[in-house]
Design a protein around this motif. Structure first.
Motif, PDB file in Angstrom:
ATOM      1  N   LEU A  81       0.837  -1.199   0.000  1.00  0.00           N
ATOM      2  CA  LEU A  81       0.000   0.000   0.000  1.00  0.00           C
ATOM      3  C   LEU A  81       0.873   1.251   0.000  1.00  0.00           C
ATOM      4  CD1 LEU A  81      -2.558  -1.283   2.641  1.00  0.00           C
ATOM      5  CD2 LEU A  81      -2.806  -1.321   0.141  1.00  0.00           C
ATOM      6  N   MET A  82       0.317   2.354  -0.504  1.00  0.00           N
ATOM      7  CA  MET A  82       1.061   3.603  -0.640  1.00  0.00           C
ATOM      8  C   MET A  82       0.245   4.738  -0.031  1.00  0.00           C
ATOM      9  SD  MET A  82       2.253   2.957  -4.612  1.00  0.00           S
ATOM     10  CE  MET A  82       3.361   4.365  -4.686  1.00  0.00           C
ATOM     11  N   ASP A  83       0.856   5.513   0.849  1.00  0.00           N
ATOM     12  CA  ASP A  83       0.217   6.683   1.465  1.00  0.00           C
ATOM     13  C   ASP A  83       0.961   7.921   0.981  1.00  0.00           C
ATOM     14  OD1 ASP A  83      -0.859   8.676   3.087  1.00  0.00           O
ATOM     15  OD2 ASP A  83      -1.000   7.368   4.849  1.00  0.00           O
ATOM     16  N   VAL A 335      -5.760   9.779  -5.100  1.00  0.00           N
ATOM     17  CA  VAL A 335      -4.757   8.954  -4.427  1.00  0.00           C
ATOM     18  C   VAL A 335      -5.067   8.891  -2.941  1.00  0.00           C
ATOM     19  CG1 VAL A 335      -2.942   9.399  -6.117  1.00  0.00           C
ATOM     20  CG2 VAL A 335      -3.162  10.901  -4.119  1.00  0.00           C
ATOM     21  N   PHE A 336      -4.438   7.951  -2.273  1.00  0.00           N
ATOM     22  CA  PHE A 336      -4.604   7.771  -0.836  1.00  0.00           C
ATOM     23  C   PHE A 336      -3.614   8.682  -0.120  1.00  0.00           C
ATOM     24  CE2 PHE A 336      -3.948   5.950   3.291  1.00  0.00           C
ATOM     25  CZ  PHE A 336      -5.072   5.206   3.616  1.00  0.00           C
ATOM     26  N   PRO A 362     -14.788  -0.423  -2.895  1.00  0.00           N
ATOM     27  CA  PRO A 362     -13.563  -0.946  -2.279  1.00  0.00           C
ATOM     28  C   PRO A 362     -12.400  -1.013  -3.261  1.00  0.00           C
ATOM     29  CG  PRO A 362     -15.441  -2.199  -1.500  1.00  0.00           C
ATOM     30  CD  PRO A 362     -15.955  -1.279  -2.570  1.00  0.00           C
ATOM     31  N   LEU A 363     -12.656  -1.412  -4.497  1.00  0.00           N
ATOM     32  CA  LEU A 363     -11.576  -1.489  -5.479  1.00  0.00           C
ATOM     33  C   LEU A 363     -11.003  -0.105  -5.755  1.00  0.00           C
ATOM     34  CD1 LEU A 363      -9.839  -3.068  -7.465  1.00  0.00           C
ATOM     35  CD2 LEU A 363     -11.646  -2.753  -9.176  1.00  0.00           C
ATOM     36  N   GLN A 364     -11.844   0.914  -5.885  1.00  0.00           N
ATOM     37  CA  GLN A 364     -11.347   2.269  -6.133  1.00  0.00           C
ATOM     38  C   GLN A 364     -10.464   2.747  -4.985  1.00  0.00           C
ATOM     39  OE1 GLN A 364     -15.209   4.166  -6.821  1.00  0.00           O
ATOM     40  NE2 GLN A 364     -14.591   4.659  -8.922  1.00  0.00           N
ATOM     41  N   ALA A 365     -10.856   2.430  -3.754  1.00  0.00           N
ATOM     42  CA  ALA A 365     -10.058   2.841  -2.602  1.00  0.00           C
ATOM     43  C   ALA A 365      -8.691   2.157  -2.626  1.00  0.00           C
ATOM     44  CB  ALA A 365     -10.801   2.512  -1.305  1.00  0.00           C
ATOM     45  N   ILE A 366      -8.675   0.872  -2.973  1.00  0.00           N
ATOM     46  CA  ILE A 366      -7.405   0.145  -3.063  1.00  0.00           C
ATOM     47  C   ILE A 366      -6.568   0.683  -4.220  1.00  0.00           C
ATOM     48  CG2 ILE A 366      -6.380  -2.111  -3.538  1.00  0.00           C
ATOM     49  CD1 ILE A 366      -8.846  -3.325  -2.062  1.00  0.00           C
ATOM     50  N   GLN A 367      -7.207   0.979  -5.338  1.00  0.00           N
ATOM     51  CA  GLN A 367      -6.472   1.536  -6.477  1.00  0.00           C
ATOM     52  C   GLN A 367      -5.859   2.889  -6.130  1.00  0.00           C
ATOM     53  OE1 GLN A 367      -9.652   1.397  -9.374  1.00  0.00           O
ATOM     54  NE2 GLN A 367      -8.807  -0.430 -10.373  1.00  0.00           N
ATOM     55  N   ALA A 368      -6.552   3.686  -5.311  1.00  0.00           N
ATOM     56  CA  ALA A 368      -6.003   4.979  -4.898  1.00  0.00           C
ATOM     57  C   ALA A 368      -4.678   4.794  -4.177  1.00  0.00           C
ATOM     58  CB  ALA A 368      -7.001   5.712  -4.002  1.00  0.00           C
TER      59      ALA A 368
END
Length: 423
Positions: A81-83, A335-336, A362-368
């Motif tokens: 994951l990327m923040d 982005v996240f 959920p997929l969009q949140a993970i893609q972010a």
């Protein structure tokens, strides 16, 4: 201490194997192809050094005889994951005003601790948008050298600010003549500050173009840099191959930052339809920290946050979430970005459920937090579980597409082919 790569038997593991195996293999119940949204069942992933060499089905993929196999039953694998917005050198739990006077060495120690917490939470890559004294740049270099444990870091150095603006030191008494290291007024001064940050190791840039919640005497909706100054910052950063972020709550500041060519807008609290359409036109990425308001309003006063700042948080919290919902619906690049340090480090994953509550699948949140963040940072070998990509892989028990909150409790973390956490 460098991480140990767990082996198949406790006896061998206890022997203290520390050299990275040339080839290792991960097996799990499934992995998520974040580009297509498909769960691929029963994968076997061959990793050579720090890269994914081959992906296939268990029982169908030829496993090298010398490979070390790590079996993860019940686990779904995702890319690391990327923040895109953290502050590793600060703690939300510390007394707010006392922390304004922390020394750079102490901030560096805090950043070392928070880097480990962030990695163990499943965030293998972060963008640190502002820290005193190049403290996080030092931590980034220490991680790259293998001296300490933490995520891959893009570090901005000092946040660039006008005199008296958000990101300047407005808490000190006037007679102290205290000025933050990123203060720059006028286009050429802004260019000079970008160059100075890069000189001392910054690999990304941040400019504060509006007032902010956690500064003294600034209004969150008020623009504090001119369009000309923002263009100077963006041009200088891009000329040096850097991605640049703009702290921007207010509508006019957001629009001018987009017009100036800045790559990502942070916070995005007061966006009207024109701002969203400008972001779509320019391909600008939006990074909206929509979880941390809960922590600030619940615990900020107890942590010594002044009433002025609590009241500003109340002004932006719902507006920011409304802006997030509208931007998602319009199809903007998202982005996240959590702004970790406004809430405790390691809780980054709690934002995923809020992103879903306020409009994302959920997929969009993970893609972010994966492919979108990789695209923002112009990286072509992270953000996916894919052959040739860096072996940044995390795992959760269950299916995060059914329950996005699973990402709050990551049970397996691999970065650069090394295992840092497993259940």
């Amino acid at each position: 201490m460098k991480p140990l790569l767990p082996l198949l038997t406790p006896l061998v593991f206890m022997a203290g194997f520390s050299a990275q195996a040339a080839t290792s293999v991960l097996t799990a119940d499934a992995y998520l192809d974040v580009k297509t949204g498909k769960l691929i069942a029963n994968p076997a992933i061959i990793i050579e050094d720090n890269r994914i060499l081959q992906i296939g089905k268990q029982g169908q993929l030829a496993i090298p005889a010398d490979a070390r196999v790590q079996s993860l039953p019940g686990i779904t694998l995702l890319p690391g994951l990327m923040d895109m917005h953290v502050h590793l050198s600060s703690n939300a739990e510390d007394n707010f005003l006392e922390a304004q006077n922390y020394s750079v060495p102490l901030q560096t120690v805090i950043a070392v601790s928070n880097a480990r917490k962030t990695l163990e939470a499943g965030f293998t890559t972060v963008r640190n948008l502002g820290a005193d004294g190049y403290s996080v740049i030092g931590v980034m270099e220490g991680i790259n050298r293998g001296d300490i444990v933490g995520p891959r870091i893009w570090a901005a150095g000092h946040s660039i600010s006008i005199t008296g603006g958000h990101c300047d030191d407005n808490f000190s008494a006037p007679e102290r003549h205290a000025t933050s290291g990123g203060v720059a007024d006028g286009p050429w001064a802004v260019r000079e500050k970008v160059r100075e940050n890069i000189k001392y190791g910054a690999n990304t840039i941040k400019i504060c173009v509006t007032g902010g919640v956690f500064s003294k005497g600034t209004k969150v909706g008020i623009q504090q840099y001119t369009l000309e100054e923002m263009k100077a910052a963006a041009e200088e950063a891009h000329m040096r191959g850097m991605v640049i972020a703009a702290h921007a709550h207010g509508t006019s500041g957001i629009k001018d930052a987009i017009r100036a060519g800045i790559d990502s807008i942070e916070h995005c609290s007061f966006m009207d339809e024109e701002a969203i359409q400008l972001a779509l036109k320019h391909g600008t990425y939006l990074s909206c920290d929509i979880y941390n308001t809960e922590y600030t309003l619940a615990y900020g006063a107890a942590n010594g946050v002044p009433e002025e700042n609590i009241n500003k948080e109340k002004q932006v919290s719902q507006a920011q979430r409304d802006s997030f919902r509208k931007a998602v619906k319009a199809g903007a690049n998202m982005v996240f970005g959590s702004d970790a340090a406004i809430y405790p480090h390691g809780d980054n994953g709690k934002q995923f459920s809020r992103m879903v509550t306020f409009g994302m699948t959920p997929l969009q949140a993970i893609q972010a937090a994966t492919i979108n963040s990789a695209e923002l940072m112009k990286q072509q070998d992270i953000g996916q579980i894919r052959e040739g990509f860096l072996a940044d892989i995390v795992g959760v028990k269950g299916n995060p597409l059914d329950n996005i909150s699973l990402l709050e409790k990551v049970s397996f973390v691999m970065k650069d082919g090394r295992i840092y956490k497993q259940a």
